[in-house]
Design a protein around this motif. Structure first.
Motif, PDB file in Angstrom:
ATOM      1  N   ASN A  43      47.103  42.619  44.262  1.00 31.15           N
ATOM      2  CA  ASN A  43      45.716  43.059  44.081  1.00 31.15           C
ATOM      3  C   ASN A  43      44.975  43.276  45.397  1.00 31.15           C
ATOM      4  O   ASN A  43      43.758  43.319  45.422  1.00 31.15           O
ATOM      5  N   ILE A 193      38.281  36.832  47.302  1.00 30.87           N
ATOM      6  CA  ILE A 193      37.620  38.005  46.724  1.00 30.87           C
ATOM      7  C   ILE A 193      37.839  38.100  45.223  1.00 30.87           C
ATOM      8  O   ILE A 193      38.968  38.198  44.745  1.00 30.87           O
ATOM      9  N   ARG A 232      32.258  32.610  46.268  1.00 32.84           N
ATOM     10  CA  ARG A 232      32.416  33.067  44.879  1.00 32.84           C
ATOM     11  C   ARG A 232      31.228  32.519  44.112  1.00 32.84           C
ATOM     12  O   ARG A 232      31.355  31.624  43.275  1.00 32.84           O
TER      13      ARG A 232
HETATM   14 MG    MG Z   1      41.273  37.553  44.758  1.00 34.00          MG
END
Ligand code: MG
Ligand code: FMN
Ligand code: ATP
Length: 504
Positions: A43, A193, A232
């Protein structure tokens, strides 16, 4: 192969060990499954970037061992899957596509959610194992091993996690040592992320600039890897609810009343050999920040007893404090009990080990420092410069190492300071109270007091005596001074003037 060469030439022994272990896992997986039966979940994040290069190296070494390599890696035939999402950062998307084209990856772009995407993928392909860049400390790593079957309810496949035991520092050591490209967001202060809705740069990397725009240092400069998820914001909010048990917090939030319990681990208290001064002090401290204490419990130095209490309390309290039973002795079972309560194992924690090494140098037992074993995947270390060893937090359980009230004062003050900005132990509206005394008998006061409790359900109205023959003491406790005053007035009105006197 450049990666293997770069690691071979590096003098970072720790990185070499991590690399060799990861390559071993990859080679075992490639020996167990054919190339058509494996997939790589990529990803564009830092962890999956590391994994990409490890897989290329591992695949190359695997081929070499099979003696069928022509000496150079021209293709990488492992199917690569990317779950595309409209809320992904554009930088992540473009890095994923660019990397796929640079390394000739066969990229399968899946637009549905993980579960149904995997169901379709597995129906159409003979895939039996999927490589993931999951690491201990990731919320999804709890309970996982390097080879972990997918969870019940998920399509059946083996999750292969070659970098499960890598730390944040290891990931960056690898990326920088091997000089591989990574997504540009990491140079802008992003350290982990997720989606555009829940991810911001990590405030710990902020460069205070009196000027206009806030700037951030690159991700690899984050010194405490435990805080990689500090950016986050929403999903991993350090608020008490998120820190809690995963069941969405407890009922008390609705009335903004936060509840804690305290568990003492110590047979010496149960034997009556030692007085539990910490419990008293802790109750006062919890109360002083406007929280309510639901229970104080004393348990034996026995892993199962600790686990049982922690398990029970963690789901019904916003926070559980536990003290006693921490250290290297046979009776020091607290951490093992906490781990059992959360259904995880104890695993070595290199960062904690580092602190202990400073403290006790090399006087540890065995070849591993057993004191550095912490509940795996759920532990957060709370550092404070005044503390020689950080406080240990496992979701909504905080473990104190204090052995007396003075040490507890210090740990508590550090905890409050550390959690001030996160709201973890947010100070609630403080409790206010009034205390009365009277020479009336219990029989005379019982009924009016029962009625008063019904009239003022938000108040704690408590009665106690210091001696059978002495006065009856009545305490009114709550968060609203006017309510307390009304309750006191209402009680006094039911009797002759002068029946009650206030004690200060
Ligand atoms: Mg990530
Ligand atoms: C290839 C793949 C396999 C997964 N397998 C499982 C699984 O077996 N069990 C599970 O609970 N979640 C599984 N997940 C979901 C992840 O554990 C996790 O929920 C997901 O990475 C979401 O992370 P995020 O919320 O940080 O985006 C899988 C995800 C991927 C990409
Ligand atoms: N959208 C996705 N598509 C494919 N694989 C994914 C996706 N999201 C997560 N994964 C898999 O799960 C792993 C763990 O995800 P996680 O977000 O923790 O790591 P990362 O994205 O590689 O790095 P970072 O922690 O910096 O975001 C990834 O390395 C990858 O293997």
């Amino acid at each position: 192969m450049e990666i293997d060469k770069a690691i071979g030439e590096s003098d970072d022994r720790r990185l070499k060990t991590k690399y060799n272990n990861a390559i071993y896992v990859i080679k075992r997986a490639l020996a167990l499954y054919s190339i058509e039966e494996v997939a790589f979940s990529f990803n564009g994040g830092k962890d999956s970037t590391v994994l990409l290069h490890l897989l290329r190296a591992g695949y190359f070494l695997h081929k070499m061992e099979q003696k069928c390599s022509n000496g150079g890696l021209t293709s990488f035939p492992i199917r690569t899957i990317y779950f595309e999402n409209s809320s992904a950062f554009p930088e992540i998307n473009s890095f994923t596509y660019d990397t796929a084209s640079s390394y000739g990856l066969q990229l399968d772009i899946i637009s549905s959610d993980f579960k149904s995407g995997l169901e379709k993928l597995l129906k159409a392909n003979p895939i039996r194992a999927i490589f993931l860049g999951v690491r201990i400390g990731d919320p999804t790593a709890v309970g996982q091993e390097q080879f972990s079957p997918s969870s019940p309810g998920w399509p059946p496949f083996m999750r292969v996690n070659p970098i499960l035991d890598w730390s944040y520092r290891d990931v960056w050591a690898f990326i920088l040592t091997c000089k591989v490209q990574y997504c540009s967001l990491y140079d802008q202060g992003y350290t982990s992320i997720g989606s555009i809705h829940d991810t911001v740069p990590n405030a710990l990397l902020s460069i205070s600039d009196s000027g206009c725009k806030e700037k951030f240092k690159p991700a690899y400069l984050l010194s405490d890897g435990r805080l990689e998820r500090a950016g986050r914001a929403k999903k991993f909010s350090p608020s008490i609810t998120a820190a809690g048990n995963g069941s969405g917090g407890v009922e008390s939030h609705k009335s903004s009343l936060l509840v804690a319990s305290a568990i003492a681990v110590g047979e010496e208290i149960l034997f009556g050999t030692v007085e539990d001064q910490l419990g008293l002090s802790l109750c006062r401290k919890i109360h002083s920040i406007g929280w309510s204490v639901s229970q104080t419990i004393v348990v034996r130095n026995d892993k199962d007893s600790v686990a049982e209490e922690v398990e029970r309390r963690k789901s019904t309290n916003d926070m559980v404090f536990i003290y006693g039973g921490v250290g290297p002795l046979h009776s020091d079972v607290t951490l093992a009990g906490v781990a059992k309560a959360f259904g995880v194992r104890l695993a070595p924690d290199e960062e904690f080990e580092e602190y202990l090494r400073h403290l006790i140098s090399d006087h540890c037992t065995g070849d591993r420092n057993e004191m550095a074993l912490l509940p795996e995947g759920i532990t957060e270390l709370l550092h404070h410069e005044k503390l020689a060893v950080p406080l240990v937090k496992c979701q909504n359980v905080i473990i104190f190492t204090a052995t007396n009230a003075t040490e507890l004062d210090e740990e508590w003050d550090c905890l409050i300071e550390l959690t001030r900005s996160s709201g973890l132990l947010s100070t609630m509206v403080p409790y206010v109270s009034k205390h009365l005394q009277t020479n009336l008998s219990d029989v005379e006061t019982a009924q009016p007091l029962s009625k008063l409790c019904l009239e003022f359900p938000d108040l704690n109205i408590g009665c106690y005596r210091k001696s059978r023959k002495g006065p009856l003491l009545i305490s009114f406790e709550g968060k609203d001074q006017t309510q307390i005053d009304s309750a006191v007035e209402s009680l006094c009105k039911k009797f002759h003037p002068g029946t009650f006197s206030e004690i200060h």
